[in-house]
Motif scaffolding. Structure first.
Motif, PDB file in Angstrom:
ATOM      1  N   GLU A  58      -1.053  39.978 -34.971  1.00 10.23           N
ATOM      2  CA  GLU A  58      -2.087  39.034 -34.507  1.00 10.23           C
ATOM      3  C   GLU A  58      -1.703  37.582 -34.799  1.00 10.23           C
ATOM      4  N   GLN A  59      -0.841  37.375 -35.783  1.00 15.17           N
ATOM      5  CA  GLN A  59      -0.474  36.006 -36.152  1.00 15.17           C
ATOM      6  C   GLN A  59       0.490  35.406 -35.129  1.00 15.17           C
ATOM      7  N   ASN A  60       0.483  34.070 -35.059  1.00 17.96           N
ATOM      8  CA  ASN A  60       1.243  33.370 -34.028  1.00 17.96           C
ATOM      9  C   ASN A  60       2.544  32.778 -34.569  1.00 17.96           C
ATOM     10  N   LEU A  61       3.616  32.976 -33.803  1.00 20.90           N
ATOM     11  CA  LEU A  61       4.940  32.482 -34.205  1.00 20.90           C
ATOM     12  C   LEU A  61       5.241  31.087 -33.664  1.00 20.90           C
ATOM     13  N   ASP A  62       4.353  30.545 -32.804  1.00 20.26           N
ATOM     14  CA  ASP A  62       4.642  29.314 -32.061  1.00 20.26           C
ATOM     15  C   ASP A  62       5.136  28.157 -32.923  1.00 20.26           C
ATOM     16  N   ARG A  63       4.445  27.899 -34.043  1.00 16.16           N
ATOM     17  CA  ARG A  63       4.795  26.753 -34.891  1.00 16.16           C
ATOM     18  C   ARG A  63       6.236  26.869 -35.387  1.00 16.16           C
ATOM     19  N   GLN A  64       6.612  28.065 -35.810  1.00 21.27           N
ATOM     20  CA  GLN A  64       7.977  28.284 -36.289  1.00 21.27           C
ATOM     21  C   GLN A  64       8.992  28.152 -35.154  1.00 21.27           C
ATOM     22  N   LEU A  65       8.655  28.707 -33.988  1.00 20.81           N
ATOM     23  CA  LEU A  65       9.580  28.678 -32.853  1.00 20.81           C
ATOM     24  C   LEU A  65       9.836  27.251 -32.383  1.00 20.81           C
ATOM     25  N   VAL A  66       8.768  26.441 -32.349  1.00 21.23           N
ATOM     26  CA  VAL A  66       8.908  25.029 -31.949  1.00 21.23           C
ATOM     27  C   VAL A  66       9.855  24.318 -32.913  1.00 21.23           C
ATOM     28  N   ALA A  67       9.626  24.531 -34.226  1.00 24.02           N
ATOM     29  CA  ALA A  67      10.453  23.878 -35.254  1.00 24.02           C
ATOM     30  C   ALA A  67      11.919  24.293 -35.130  1.00 24.02           C
ATOM     31  N   LEU A  68      12.158  25.563 -34.826  1.00 21.84           N
ATOM     32  CA  LEU A  68      13.534  26.057 -34.710  1.00 21.84           C
ATOM     33  C   LEU A  68      14.215  25.505 -33.456  1.00 21.84           C
ATOM     34  N   LYS A  69      13.454  25.461 -32.364  1.00 25.97           N
ATOM     35  CA  LYS A  69      14.028  24.928 -31.110  1.00 25.97           C
ATOM     36  C   LYS A  69      14.343  23.443 -31.246  1.00 25.97           C
ATOM     37  N   GLU A  70      13.548  22.742 -32.054  1.00 19.87           N
ATOM     38  CA  GLU A  70      13.803  21.307 -32.293  1.00 19.87           C
ATOM     39  C   GLU A  70      15.132  21.087 -33.019  1.00 19.87           C
ATOM     40  N   GLN A  71      15.634  22.146 -33.649  1.00 19.52           N
ATOM     41  CA  GLN A  71      16.933  22.064 -34.328  1.00 19.52           C
ATOM     42  C   GLN A  71      18.082  22.361 -33.362  1.00 19.52           C
ATOM     43  N   GLY A  72      17.716  22.552 -32.090  1.00 18.32           N
ATOM     44  CA  GLY A  72      18.738  22.783 -31.060  1.00 18.32           C
ATOM     45  C   GLY A  72      19.227  24.220 -30.981  1.00 18.32           C
ATOM     46  N   ILE A  73      18.448  25.152 -31.522  1.00 19.94           N
ATOM     47  CA  ILE A  73      18.865  26.558 -31.485  1.00 19.94           C
ATOM     48  C   ILE A  73      18.513  27.160 -30.130  1.00 19.94           C
ATOM     49  N   ASP A  74      19.477  27.845 -29.539  1.00 19.43           N
ATOM     50  CA  ASP A  74      19.265  28.538 -28.271  1.00 19.43           C
ATOM     51  C   ASP A  74      18.237  29.646 -28.509  1.00 19.43           C
ATOM     52  N   GLU A  75      17.285  29.758 -27.596  1.00 19.75           N
ATOM     53  CA  GLU A  75      16.204  30.750 -27.754  1.00 19.75           C
ATOM     54  C   GLU A  75      16.752  32.166 -27.957  1.00 19.75           C
ATOM     55  N   ARG A  76      17.888  32.459 -27.336  1.00 18.39           N
ATOM     56  CA  ARG A  76      18.482  33.797 -27.471  1.00 18.39           C
ATOM     57  C   ARG A  76      18.966  34.059 -28.893  1.00 18.39           C
ATOM     58  N   ASN A  77      19.184  32.987 -29.653  1.00 19.60           N
ATOM     59  CA  ASN A  77      19.671  33.124 -31.027  1.00 19.60           C
ATOM     60  C   ASN A  77      18.565  33.014 -32.071  1.00 19.60           C
ATOM     61  N   ILE A  78      17.302  33.083 -31.603  1.00 17.56           N
ATOM     62  CA  ILE A  78      16.175  33.079 -32.552  1.00 17.56           C
ATOM     63  C   ILE A  78      15.658  34.513 -32.668  1.00 17.56           C
ATOM     64  N   ILE A  79      15.744  35.041 -33.870  1.00 19.32           N
ATOM     65  CA  ILE A  79      15.313  36.417 -34.139  1.00 19.32           C
ATOM     66  C   ILE A  79      13.914  36.362 -34.750  1.00 19.32           C
ATOM     67  N   VAL A  80      13.017  37.227 -34.266  1.00 21.33           N
ATOM     68  CA  VAL A  80      11.645  37.214 -34.781  1.00 21.33           C
ATOM     69  C   VAL A  80      11.224  38.590 -35.291  1.00 21.33           C
ATOM     70  N   ASP A  81      10.376  38.564 -36.298  1.00 20.35           N
ATOM     71  CA  ASP A  81       9.758  39.785 -36.831  1.00 20.35           C
ATOM     72  C   ASP A  81       8.271  39.549 -36.979  1.00 20.35           C
ATOM     73  N   LYS A  82       7.485  40.571 -36.686  1.00 16.05           N
ATOM     74  CA  LYS A  82       6.051  40.518 -36.977  1.00 16.05           C
ATOM     75  C   LYS A  82       5.788  41.618 -38.001  1.00 16.05           C
ATOM     76  N   GLU A  83       6.291  41.362 -39.198  1.00 16.41           N
ATOM     77  CA  GLU A  83       6.198  42.332 -40.294  1.00 16.41           C
ATOM     78  C   GLU A  83       6.004  41.605 -41.613  1.00 16.41           C
ATOM     79  N   SER A  84       5.466  42.327 -42.580  1.00 14.00           N
ATOM     80  CA  SER A  84       5.187  41.757 -43.902  1.00 14.00           C
ATOM     81  C   SER A  84       6.445  41.253 -44.598  1.00 14.00           C
ATOM     82  N   GLY A  85       6.246  40.254 -45.463  1.00 14.10           N
ATOM     83  CA  GLY A  85       7.351  39.713 -46.252  1.00 14.10           C
ATOM     84  C   GLY A  85       7.497  40.406 -47.589  1.00 14.10           C
TER      85      GLY A  85
END
Length: 198
Positions: free
Chosen positions: A15-42
């Motif tokens: 249910e939680q949103n990844l948008d804030r993290q994804l925006v920050a990572l893309k601002e670092q010039g990372i290609d979207e294909r190289n961003i790995i995401v998990d929706k799991e506990s830490g």
């Protein structure tokens, strides 16, 4: 082989949103294909995306960027272990919320960055672990308070439909089958027989 930059983002629930993290990572010039995401506990490191990242993608000379240290884990020992792993394998880690990790120090001065980062990581690792313990404590207190008020935290009990009695009467009279009765009352097999025997 050319070194690559990867990003890693994590939230604890679907249910939680990844948008804030994804925006920050893309601002670092990372290609979207190289961003790995998990929706799991830490709470541990056994996450599909993370395991794929560390076992099959990251190579010596690569850089991994994360938004904050607790995206790796909320367990201080795990954080330290992973940072050691990256160091041993020649993977540079950058943490957006830790500006000193983002600086490229001149050759021969890397020890300064390492010293500063080790202090910050120790402090932030402790904070991340305390936050996880606080979450667990709040959950336990919430459950205890709900139980005290008599709130049933289990699954809601199955209810008989409005037409239950007449349909069961028809079934017992042999006018319809049990399968038809389940269909007409909108109940699954297990629930149907549970209600029938209640």
């Amino acid at each position: 082989m050319e070194s690559r930059i990867y990003g890693y983002a994590r939230v604890s629930t679907k249910e939680q949103n990844l948008d804030r993290q994804l925006v920050a990572l893309k601002e670092q010039g990372i290609d979207e294909r190289n961003i790995i995401v998990d929706k799991e506990s830490g709470k541990d490191l056994d996450r599909t995306g993370y395991q794929a990242l560390i076992n099959t993608m990251l190579r010596r000379g690569d850089t991994l960027i994360i938004k904050s240290l607790d995206r790796l884990s909320r367990n201080k020992c795990h954080i330290k272990k992973e940072l050691e792993r990256f160091k041993e394998n020649g993977v540079r880690i950058k943490v957006i919320d830790l500006p000193t990790t983002m600086i490229d120090f001149p050759e021969g001065q890397e020890w300064v960055m390492e010293m500063v980062n080790n202090i910050l990581i120790e402090v932030l690792g402790t904070i991340a672990e305390q936050e996880r313990n606080s979450i667990k404590q709040r959950q336990a207190e919430g459950i205890a308070a709900a139980k005290e008020k008599g709130v049933d935290l289990g699954r809601p009990k199955a209810q008989k439909s409005e037409n239950w009695e007449s349909i069961i009467a028809d079934m017992r009279a042999g006018k319809i089958t049990a399968t038809k009765a389940m269909e007409l009352t909108g109940t699954k097999r297990t629930t149907f027989y549970k209600l029938l025997n209640s």
